[in-house]
Structure formats: C-alpha cells, structure tokens
Design an enzyme around this catalytic site. Structure first.
Site, PDB file in Angstrom:
ATOM      1  N   LYS A  68       0.801  -1.224   0.000  1.00 24.13           N
ATOM      2  CA  LYS A  68       0.000   0.000   0.000  1.00 24.13           C
ATOM      3  C   LYS A  68       0.836   1.278   0.000  1.00 24.13           C
ATOM      4  O   LYS A  68       0.373   2.315  -0.494  1.00 24.13           O
ATOM      5  CB  LYS A  68      -0.961   0.009   1.190  1.00 24.13           C
ATOM      6  CG  LYS A  68      -2.083  -1.008   1.067  1.00 24.13           C
ATOM      7  CD  LYS A  68      -3.084  -0.860   2.195  1.00 24.13           C
ATOM      8  CE  LYS A  68      -4.224  -1.850   2.054  1.00 24.13           C
ATOM      9  NZ  LYS A  68      -5.277  -1.670   3.075  1.00 24.13           N
ATOM     10  N   ASP A 105     -10.111   2.804   1.475  1.00 26.01           N
ATOM     11  CA  ASP A 105     -10.280   2.290   2.837  1.00 26.01           C
ATOM     12  C   ASP A 105     -10.985   3.310   3.727  1.00 26.01           C
ATOM     13  O   ASP A 105     -11.810   2.942   4.571  1.00 26.01           O
ATOM     14  CB  ASP A 105      -8.921   1.947   3.460  1.00 26.01           C
ATOM     15  CG  ASP A 105      -8.375   0.614   2.978  1.00 26.01           C
ATOM     16  OD1 ASP A 105      -9.179  -0.243   2.567  1.00 26.01           O
ATOM     17  OD2 ASP A 105      -7.144   0.430   3.024  1.00 26.01           O
TER      18      ASP A 105
END
Length: 282
Positions: A68, A105
């Site tokens: 990420k 997210d």
C-alpha cells in the site's frame, strides 16, 4: 485475456475476498468483465505495473499488504486523499495508460459508522494499531470530527505516524500493555465512543486481541476490521459486555464499492449485501 478485468494484488493473496465481492456485483449488473487475484511479491511490484500499464483490458487493481505504501512512487498520480493518508489501496488505469492511486479504505471504513452517529455532541475513537489500515482509519475519523486516541505496543511509532491527528497531550498515546482490566465505565449519552481494532490480531492464524475493557464507556461500539473470521473473539467479547459491534466485512464491502465504480464505471449494486455476506463467509 479477452475481457476487461481488474484484480487484487498482495503477498500473500489467497485469503482475499475481493474476487467474491466484485464477481458478485459484475454478475448483478451484467458487465462482461472479470476480477482476479494476482500474487505479487515486493520485488516484482514494479515489473507488474509495467506489464499492466500496457494492457488496455486492465482496469486497475486493489492493493493489499505489503504494497500500500511501496506502490505510491510507481504511479503517475495520487488522488489528494491517498496522498494525505500516505497509502494506496486502489490503482486505476486511465484511458491514456497513466496510473492513478486512490485510498478507498477511508470511505469504506466510515460507511457503517455514519448511520450510528446520532445527536451526541462528542465523538471519541480509540484506534488500536499503527499500520497502513490504521493510517486510513485515523484520517477518516479525524475528518469526521472525532477526538482520537491511539493504542499500540509502540506509542513512539504512533506519535511519529499519527501525531498531527492527535492532541498535543501525551494522554492521546496509550500503551496497549498499560490498559487495565475491569468493568466498563457508565454509559455517557453525550458521547459516541468507537473502539477500532486496526491490527491483524484475531485474524485466522494470528493470536487474538486480548483487550482489557476497564475504562471504556458502557455505550461504546467495537469495530474490528478483521475479515477472517468475520465474527472475531473481540466482537464476541464486546457483545458479552453489552456493546454494539461492527465487523470487518462492512468495511471490506464499503471500500470495494468505491473501487468497483472506479474500475467499471457504474455504481456497485448494494441491494443484496445480505446475500453477498453469506457468500463471503462460506
């Protein structure tokens, strides 16, 4: 491949439920496209993007551990929210072949929280963990006007990672080892209190999160982002204490819906979430 496709990348990747989610939605909306898992090791990340950048059928990918943050300098553009958070979990191939990084997210995490926000004048959040998931969650909570405490085994790391989101008082940095067992405090109707597990503790193959409950409010909501199992020991203990709970599938579905629209150009069909949850927990 002869169809448009998206995928999820990570190391490991076999555990990902993303193909179930996106495949379910693609079938519902009738789009002739596919969604796959792709095992990408850290040393192969740059080559993976080079290969996909030249594939006009590739719509993009979701990004899971450990990529990420490592993927960010390999992209052409970062969405402002992803740049602010410092983590990317969704990459979209634009029509000209350039790659844009997003973080879904944060909105995915907040989706099941927003309906629970009532008239309480104060919003408190206790976030356990210092990884990439915690980074997105703390950013989301900060911009939703929560007062945030960071709970971790390494408060110094938490200070370095999240200090600009927390108050100046050291009380906002809590050592997990210093939490005390005991009864919950009386419920406070003026406070919406959220306890978030943003660590892998409790996930299949990992030890459980042993959280002492002393000091937390009796009307807190416990949110565990672990998805396997969906009903973690932490959530079971919370319910035994009379607390409300939110499981990790809520966040997973919420963030996937944002990514789905970016990949395929249509909104995810959310009317059958209950059926989707059953598929994900088989």
């Amino acid at each position: 491949m002869s169809k448009s496709y998206a995928e999820v990348i990570g190391d490991p990747i076999a555990q990902s439920k993303s193909p179930v989610i996106h495949g379910f939605w693609l079938n519902l909306v009738g789009i002739d496209a596919e969604y796959h898992r792709c095992h990408v090791k850290p040393e192969g990340l740059a080559d993976y993007l080079v290969a996909r950048r030249g594939d006009a059928l590739w719509r993009g990918c979701n990004v899971t551990m450990p990529h990420k943050q490592a993927i960010m300098p390999l992209l052409d553009r970062l969405d402002p929210e992803a740049a602010r958070i410092g983590a990317v979990n969704t990459v979209v191939r634009e029509a000209d072949g350039t790659l844009t990084g997003y973080n879904t997210d944060a909105p995915g995490f907040l989706e099941p929280v927003r309906p629970k926000l009532g008239e309480e004048p104060y919003r408190f959040a206790y976030v356990i963990g210092t990884g990439g998931a915690a980074r997105a969650i703390i950013d989301a909570l900060f911009h939703a006007e929560f007062m945030i405490w960071s709970i971790s085994r390494n408060p110094a790391k938490a200070k370095a990672e999240f200090g600009h989101y927390l108050g100046d008082d050291p009380e906002f940095l809590i050592d997990l080892a210093e939490l005390k067992p005991g009864p919950l405090r009386p419920a406070d109707p003026e406070v919406f209190s959220l306890i978030v597990n943003a660590t892998p503790l409790g996930m299949t193959g990992n030890p459980p999160l042993d959280l002492p409950w002393g000091g937390f409010l009796g009307n807190a909501t416990v949110y565990d982002i672990v998805t396997s199992p969906a009903d973690t020991a932490l959530l079971q203990q919370a319910r035994a204490q009379g607390l409300a709970t939110i499981d990790g599938l809520a966040m997973l579905i919420g963030q996937a819906a944002v990514a789905f629209e970016k990949f395929f150009g249509v909104a995810a069909p959310r009317g059958q979430d209950a059926e989707l949850r059953k598929l994900m927990t088989r």
